[in-house]
Design a protein around this motif. Structure first.
Motif, short mmCIF file in Angstrom:
data_model
loop_
_atom_site.label_atom_id
_atom_site.label_comp_id
_atom_site.label_asym_id
_atom_site.label_seq_id
_atom_site.Cartn_x
_atom_site.Cartn_y
_atom_site.Cartn_z
N UNK A 181 0.98 -0.96 0.38
CA UNK A 181 -0.12 0.12 0.33
C UNK A 181 0.55 1.20 -0.46
N UNK A 182 1.01 2.13 -1.21
CA UNK A 182 1.44 3.51 -1.34
C UNK A 182 0.63 4.48 -1.04
N UNK A 183 0.45 5.42 -0.44
CA UNK A 183 -0.05 6.56 -0.03
C UNK A 183 0.50 7.37 0.04
N UNK A 227 -1.55 13.88 -3.86
CA UNK A 227 -2.14 12.95 -3.50
C UNK A 227 -1.94 11.64 -4.68
N UNK A 228 -2.22 10.76 -3.37
CA UNK A 228 -1.61 9.30 -3.94
C UNK A 228 -2.24 7.92 -3.32
N UNK A 229 -2.68 7.13 -4.01
CA UNK A 229 -3.29 5.86 -3.39
C UNK A 229 -3.23 4.81 -4.64
N UNK A 230 -2.31 3.68 -4.30
CA UNK A 230 -2.04 2.92 -4.93
C UNK A 230 -1.88 1.16 -4.23
N UNK A 231 -2.34 0.22 -4.51
CA UNK A 231 -2.56 -1.04 -3.59
C UNK A 231 -2.16 -1.82 -4.55
N UNK A 232 -0.99 -2.30 -5.37
CA UNK A 232 0.00 -3.52 -5.79
C UNK A 232 0.18 -4.73 -4.65
N UNK A 233 -0.68 -5.87 -5.75
CA UNK A 233 -0.98 -6.92 -5.16
C UNK A 233 0.67 -7.79 -6.21
#
Length: 283
Positions: free
Chosen positions: A13-15, A145-151
């Protein structure tokens, strides 16, 4: 039985949010000169939104909530920011995180729309410390502003692809498998730590018959007991037994604990015993 790579994946998770604090080299140097010191002894950071507007608080609050939700539904993996997400927890995790991502993006947009007026007010409040160059353009602000989820897949020794002699390859794979197993074993300590934390708090609170407490003293335990079975990546029988023991012995109506001192004393004693058991197990 399913392998670990079939039972879990890795998630990061990168916020990011715009940082309202701005280093002021000029003021830092002035302070150093005034005290006959070098400019290396301190830094002056201006708060560009000292009045803490509601729209900015909304964004940062959602960022914090997302990080806590990410932590709650996953297990630690590496120092690189990835965590283990068991497949059993996929739906719960993704539903919660996507909802928070949507709310975060909306809140960020609302703050950006309000930002010109906020920056104007901030310049007035900063007075002599104000500098229009400290504030970003609206495009830069929006991009901050950024909100990223990486699997990504859970690693296995078979993922290692290099050209080596067969004997060397087997040695490398064996070492990688050992490292993965050690990392998983380390990750599985966390559920016990979480249990110990909430049980310890209950034991320390209830032992004082006059201590005031919120319903969360009990509901936090209930919520944890709902999450942990899905985080039991290795099907650890001890974790299952402890969760059942806590559910059967400690989950009690908060009002009953407040009004019935006999029940309160009994639950306090049970919590202390379970806490000691957990502490001994972790040791």
């Amino acid at each position: 039985m399913k392998t670990l790579s079939e039972k879990a994946m890795l998630v990061s998770l990168n916020i990011s949010c715009w940082d309202r604090y701005k280093f002021d080299a000029k003021v830092s140097n002035e302070v150093a000169v005034a005290h006959n010191a070098t400019n290396k002894v301190g830094r002056y950071n201006k708060n560009l939104l000292a009045f803490n507007p509601t729209s900015y608080k909304a964004v940062t609050s959602l960022a914090g909530e997302a990080r806590q939700t990410h932590y709650t539904h996953t297990l630690p993996w590496t120092d690189e920011g990835q965590r283990i997400l068991p497949c059993a927890n996929w739906t719960k995790y993704t539903d919660a995180m996507r909802t928070l991502q949507t709310k975060f993006n909306i809140a960020a947009q609302e703050f950006v729309m309000e930002a010109p007026a906020l920056f104007t007010r901030s310049l007035q409040e900063l007075n002599g410390l104000g500098n229009a160059a400290d504030f970003p353009t609206m495009q830069k602000l929006s991009e901050s502003f950024d909100f990223r989820i990486k699997f990504s897949p859970f690693p296995t020794a078979d993922d290692f692809r290099v050209t080596l002699q067969p004997s060397d390859m087997e040695a490398v794979k064996a070492e990688l498998e050992t490292n993965v197993n050690q990392a998983v074993a380390e990750a599985m300590k966390e559920p016990f730590k979480r249990l110990h934390e909430v049980v310890k708090k209950m034991a320390m609170t209830l032992v004082d018959s006059d201590a005031i407490f919120r319903d969360s003293l009990v509901t936090n335990v209930e919520e944890l007991l709902e999450v942990l079975p899905k985080l039991n990546l290795t099907d650890d029988a001890t974790l299952t037994v402890m969760c059942n023991d806590i559910r059967d012995n400690l989950v009690t109506d908060p009002d009953t604990l407040r009004q019935n001192k006999s029940v309160r004393s009994d639950i306090a004693a049970k919590a202390a015993a379970i806490q000691a058991n957990l502490a001994g197990f972790m040791a």
